[in-house]
Design an enzyme around this catalytic site. Structure first.
Site, short mmCIF file in Angstrom:
data_model
loop_
_atom_site.label_atom_id
_atom_site.label_comp_id
_atom_site.label_asym_id
_atom_site.label_seq_id
_atom_site.Cartn_x
_atom_site.Cartn_y
_atom_site.Cartn_z
N LYS A 131 0.72 6.52 -3.78
CA LYS A 131 2.14 6.70 -4.13
C LYS A 131 2.87 5.37 -4.24
CE LYS A 131 2.62 9.26 -0.40
NZ LYS A 131 1.20 9.41 0.00
N THR A 132 2.64 4.51 -3.26
CA THR A 132 3.35 3.23 -3.25
C THR A 132 2.81 2.30 -4.33
OG1 THR A 132 3.73 3.56 -0.90
CG2 THR A 132 4.11 1.35 -1.73
N HIS A 177 3.96 10.08 5.90
CA HIS A 177 4.06 11.52 5.78
C HIS A 177 5.26 12.10 6.54
CE1 HIS A 177 2.84 15.61 5.28
NE2 HIS A 177 2.74 15.79 6.58
N ASP A 202 -2.42 7.86 1.36
CA ASP A 202 -3.38 6.95 0.72
C ASP A 202 -3.79 7.33 -0.70
OD1 ASP A 202 -3.56 4.97 2.52
OD2 ASP A 202 -5.49 5.54 3.38
N1 LIG Z 1 -9.48 2.01 -6.81
C1 LIG Z 1 -8.19 2.30 -6.75
N2 LIG Z 1 -7.52 2.18 -5.59
C2 LIG Z 1 -6.21 2.47 -5.56
C3 LIG Z 1 -5.53 2.92 -6.72
N3 LIG Z 1 -4.24 3.13 -6.39
C4 LIG Z 1 -4.13 2.85 -5.08
N4 LIG Z 1 -5.31 2.45 -4.56
C5 LIG Z 1 -5.59 2.02 -3.19
O1 LIG Z 1 -5.43 3.12 -2.32
C6 LIG Z 1 -4.90 2.69 -1.08
C7 LIG Z 1 -3.67 3.49 -0.75
O2 LIG Z 1 -2.66 3.22 -1.68
P1 LIG Z 1 -1.12 3.39 -1.34
O3 LIG Z 1 -0.35 3.13 -2.59
O4 LIG Z 1 -0.73 2.65 -0.13
O5 LIG Z 1 -1.09 4.95 -0.99
P2 LIG Z 1 0.13 5.83 -0.48
O6 LIG Z 1 -0.04 7.16 -1.09
O7 LIG Z 1 1.40 5.11 -0.72
O8 LIG Z 1 -0.17 5.92 1.06
P3 LIG Z 1 0.84 6.36 2.26
O9 LIG Z 1 2.18 5.80 1.93
O10 LIG Z 1 0.23 5.77 3.47
O11 LIG Z 1 0.82 7.86 2.25
C8 LIG Z 1 -4.63 1.20 -1.22
O12 LIG Z 1 -5.69 0.49 -0.66
C9 LIG Z 1 -4.58 1.00 -2.72
O13 LIG Z 1 -4.94 -0.31 -3.11
C10 LIG Z 1 -6.27 3.01 -7.95
O14 LIG Z 1 -5.77 3.38 -9.00
N5 LIG Z 1 -7.58 2.70 -7.88
MG LIG Z 2 2.92 4.62 0.62
#
Ligand SMILES: Nc1nc2c(ncn2[C@@H]2O[C@H](COP(=O)(O)OP(=O)(O)OP(=O)(O)O)[C@@H](O)[C@H]2O)c(=O)[nH]1
Ligand SMILES: [Mg+2]
Length: 445
Positions: free
Chosen positions: A68-69, A128, A65
């Site tokens: 990354k995506t 993960h 979270d």
């Molecule tokens: N406020 C804010 N929220 C963000 C930002 N980048 C990502 N998010 C939020 O954080 C949450 C997780 O983002 P992801 O991109 O899914 O994170 P991840 O690292 O890919 O997560 P996993 O693949 O599950 O490990 C989502 O609800 C995004 O919208 C940002 O720059 N600002």
């Molecule tokens: Mg992801």
């Protein structure tokens, strides 16, 4: 025209779709016309892979979270605006629910884009567990990585675990993206996160003081908000990647070797094996051997090659390629087998290894193990049961134990014959966790 176009296949292990990237104009004009059209109009989806920029494999790593995506989607969006790739939406990279439902998904998304200077293949994993597996098996073998850390949390357990893994699998340079800065008012907080990340990098053997740290917001970039923390920071990040992560020197002059990651049956054409080319160059119509799992190699010929989903004449070290094999059934090949130039490598079952056994803090075992320990060996893309014993002549071998944190020399015997070479690195896993990393020091049998 994509060599293996329009095919949806389910295989035993994963299901996969080989996507055609065909532009109607190109189809109409054929390959020679394509080049002329490409010269005049910047069309990204070339049917033939153009090798005009150095290629680098990277990916996003970091805690769940942390974004990354979102960052991956933001990068493709920004580069698409510059004519350097296709925009891939968040949902397409991540869960892709539509595809999931139909069972067409892969655990690693290889995403492609360019900068002025380079061509990138970028890996983002949906979770993960996939990161761990793909980093260890080499499916996500990266020349460099972007470690994403949310300013809201700072470093977390998986930030550390992915750093450790990156170090173990030979990633030497990282770029840090401190994400979600749009939600942080306090500048000092950001400084703290940056400082802690530099310290952490140093403690894992990366150059923490020199490593570029970019503070921004992937979400802002994706949603076209606050360009000073959004889009501008994506540009800064790509610039940092371009300059800080060196272009890897590929082993082009060694004999061809690719460890098989996935296998597809293509209706009407045959069997395709795909993976990351470890070394050498393979030309279409070359003879190859498929080795591993059994004592005798399978001889065949590669009748077509696709790199980054585009047909090409040759496959080179560092490429992610699909090879169409003549006269081979899907069931003849398994993940972890190796495609190599005939007579240049062979299988073995027993070798001497130098092992580092991870501590509890590094995610390893909490307790010692004795000889005849039977974990799982992860070597290239192979996943093989093995037995660890003390080398002949070891004193007190009977009661001798290996403690977490120990560095030991042991004899490793694999269940199936496996393509091995001295100097090769591998990981040892047990019950879903990495318990040791090792190096093949001497082949015994
Ligand atoms: N406020 C804010 N929220 C963000 C930002 N980048 C990502 N998010 C939020 O954080 C949450 C997780 O983002 P992801 O991109 O899914 O994170 P991840 O690292 O890919 O997560 P996993 O693949 O599950 O490990 C989502 O609800 C995004 O919208 C940002 O720059 N600002
Ligand atoms: Mg992801």
């Amino acid at each position: 025209m994509s060599a293996f176009a329009h095919v949806v296949v389910r295989t035993g292990r994963t299901a996969f779709r080989l996507q055609p990237t065909v532009n109607p104009l190109q189809t109409a004009l054929g390959p020679s016309g394509t080049r002329r059209v490409l010269g005049a109009v910047r069309t990204y989806a070339a049917a033939v892979f153009q090798r005009d920029k150095p290629h680098v494999n990277i990916g996003t790593i970091g805690h769940v979270d942390h974004g990354k995506t979102t960052l991956t989607a933001a990068i493709t969006k920004r580069q698409a605006e510059k004519g350097f790739g296709n925009y891939l939406e968040y949902a397409k990279i991540d869960k892709a629910p539509e595809e999931r439902k139909r069972g067409i998904t892969i655990s690693t998304a290889h995403i492609e884009y360019e900068t002025e200077n380079r061509h990138y293949s970028h890996v983002d994993c949906p979770g993960h567990a996939d990161y761990i597996k793909n980093m260890i098996t080499g499916a996500a073998s990266m020349d460099g990585a972007i470690i994403v850390v949310a300013a809201t949390d700072g470093q977390m357990p998986q930030t550390r675990e992915h750093l450790l893994l990156a170090r173990q699998v030979g990633v030497k340079k990282l770029v840090v993206f401190v994400n979600k800065v749009d939600t942080i008012e306090d500048k000092e907080m950001l400084e703290l996160v940056e400082m802690e990340m530099r310290e952490l990098l140093n403690s894992y053997g990366f150059e923490g003081d020199e490593t570029p740290v970019v503070l921004g917001s992937a979400l802002c970039a994706l949603e076209n908000k606050q360009p000073d923390v959004g889009t501008e920071k994506i540009d800064e990040l790509l610039n940092a990647i371009d300059t800080w992560i060196p272009t890897p020197s590929r082993e082009l002059d060694k004999p061809f070797l690719m460890s098989v990651e996935e296998i597809f049956a293509i209706a009407g054409r045959g069997t395709v094996v795909s993976g990351r080319v470890e070394r050498g160059v393979l030309k279409r119509d070359a003879e190859v051997e498929i080795l591993g799992k059994q004592s005798t190699p399978i001889k065949t010929k590669v009748t077509d090659i696709e790199t980054f989903k585009k047909s090409c004449e040759e496959s080179r070290a560092g490429d992610n390629s699909g090879l169409l094999l003549r006269g081979i059934k899907r069931s003849d090949v398994r993940r972890g087998m190796v495609v190599a130039k005939p007579g240049t490598t062979r299988v073995h079952k027993k070798f001497l290894t130098s092992l580092y056994v991870l501590t509890k803090e590094e995610g390893g075992r909490h307790t010692p193990f004795h000889e005849n320990y039977r974990p799982q060996l992860y070597l290239r893309t192979a996943d093989e049961p093995c037995t660890l014993t003390w080398p002949e002549g070891t004193e007190d071998a009977d009661g001798k134990v290996v403690m977490p944190g120990d560095n030991v020399e042991m004899v490793c015997e694999t269940f199936h014959p496996t393509v091995l070479e001295e100097g090769l690195r591998f990981n040892v896993r047990e019950g879903g966790r990495t318990v040791a990393t090792g190096l093949v020091t001497r082949i015994l049998e």
